[in-house]
Design an enzyme around this catalytic site. Structure first.
Site, PDB file in Angstrom:
ATOM      1  N   VAL A  48      -0.831 -28.447 -18.534  1.00 36.66           N
ATOM      2  CA  VAL A  48       0.341 -27.583 -18.455  1.00 36.66           C
ATOM      3  C   VAL A  48       0.960 -27.540 -17.058  1.00 36.66           C
ATOM      4  O   VAL A  48       2.028 -26.963 -16.875  1.00 36.66           O
ATOM      5  CB  VAL A  48      -0.043 -26.156 -18.910  1.00 36.66           C
ATOM      6  CG1 VAL A  48      -0.809 -25.405 -17.816  1.00 36.66           C
ATOM      7  CG2 VAL A  48       1.181 -25.370 -19.373  1.00 36.66           C
ATOM      8  N   TYR A  49       0.331 -28.164 -16.068  1.00 40.68           N
ATOM      9  CA  TYR A  49       0.877 -28.148 -14.706  1.00 40.68           C
ATOM     10  C   TYR A  49       2.059 -29.111 -14.592  1.00 40.68           C
ATOM     11  O   TYR A  49       1.892 -30.323 -14.547  1.00 40.68           O
ATOM     12  CB  TYR A  49      -0.196 -28.537 -13.689  1.00 40.68           C
ATOM     13  CG  TYR A  49      -1.331 -27.543 -13.551  1.00 40.68           C
ATOM     14  CD1 TYR A  49      -1.211 -26.236 -13.992  1.00 40.68           C
ATOM     15  CD2 TYR A  49      -2.539 -27.925 -12.969  1.00 40.68           C
ATOM     16  CE1 TYR A  49      -2.249 -25.334 -13.868  1.00 40.68           C
ATOM     17  CE2 TYR A  49      -3.582 -27.028 -12.828  1.00 40.68           C
ATOM     18  CZ  TYR A  49      -3.443 -25.734 -13.278  1.00 40.68           C
ATOM     19  OH  TYR A  49      -4.484 -24.853 -13.152  1.00 40.68           O
ATOM     20  N   GLY A  50       3.251 -28.558 -14.525  1.00 40.70           N
ATOM     21  CA  GLY A  50       4.460 -29.377 -14.488  1.00 40.70           C
ATOM     22  C   GLY A  50       4.867 -29.803 -15.884  1.00 40.70           C
ATOM     23  O   GLY A  50       4.094 -29.727 -16.834  1.00 40.70           O
TER      24      GLY A  50
END
Length: 228
Positions: free
Chosen positions: A62-64
């Site tokens: 989910v990072y970016g």
């Protein structure tokens, strides 16, 4: 650099883990809301960490946007020929696509998310797969059995969880033991001199069952760094 066993597992990781949450240029609609480092800067950070003996990188799907941090990390691992020198940890649980099955930790999502993370990072394995948060809509047995499957397939080597409540972690460890399934070897949780809730229940629980603790935000979002 010091190296320690991750919980009671045989995996040895550097005492400092490099968080990759801001790697890649995130847009305003992503989980990171424009807080990011461009790819060149991200590569330089990973280069320096490697020089100092850090062998442990933590990212998440989910990072970016569209797994941006995983993709940047994967490109660095490939370009630097560093795959066999680095322990890669990633996380899944939060929403990655639209629809009723776009979030959570059902068997359907776990199997699909593992394949997606492997593809993004251009690798054949994930050393530590962590559930980013508990999913109260899914029975823990379904979750742990699916996680056990991806370990037995060789796609994941070790399992961890993040932001789990103590009661849910206890239930998970019980299910794994009773059903002879792979279990969580690590808990990633917020812990600092400012946020010390972990000490009340999680720390004694983890000590009793041999679960390693990976603190996130040890500087309390920069409050303890002196920059404010």
């Amino acid at each position: 650099m010091e190296y320690r066993r991750l919980g009671t597992s045989g995996l040895k990781v550097s005492s400092l883990c490099l968080g990759a949450m801001t790697f890649g240029q995130a847009d305003e609609k992503s989980f990171m809301h424009n807080a990011s480092a461009d790819e060149a800067t991200s590569f330089a950070i990973m280069d320096r960490a490697r020089e100092l003996g850090i062998n442990f990188i933590d990212t998440a799907a989910v990072y970016g946007q569209d797994g941006l941090s995983e993709r940047v990390t994967g490109r660095w691992l490939k370009e630097r020929h560093a795959r066999n020198d680095v322990i890669v940890a990633t996380k899944m649980r939060f929403r990655m696509w639209d629809g009723p099955n776009g979030a959570g930790s059902s068997r359907y999502r776990i199997l699909r998310c593992v394949e997606d993370s492997l593809r993004r990072m251009q690798t054949d394995r994930i050393e530590l797969l962590q559930l980013h948060m508990q999913d109260i809509e899914v029975e823990e047995e379904e979750t742990m059995r699916a996680l056990d499957d991806v370990v037995r397939q060789g796609k994941v080597l070790y399992l961890g969880c993040s932001n789990y409540t103590a009661y849910r972690l206890t239930e998970s460890l019980f299910v794994s033991k009773a059903q002879h399934l792979e279990r969580f070897v690590a808990l990633q949780a917020q812990y600092s001199l400012v946020v010390r809730d972990l000490e009340r229940e999680h720390q004694p629980l983890c000590e009793r069952h041999g679960v390693g603790i990976l603190p996130w935000s040890p500087l309390a979002g920069g409050l303890l760094s002196g920059k404010y």
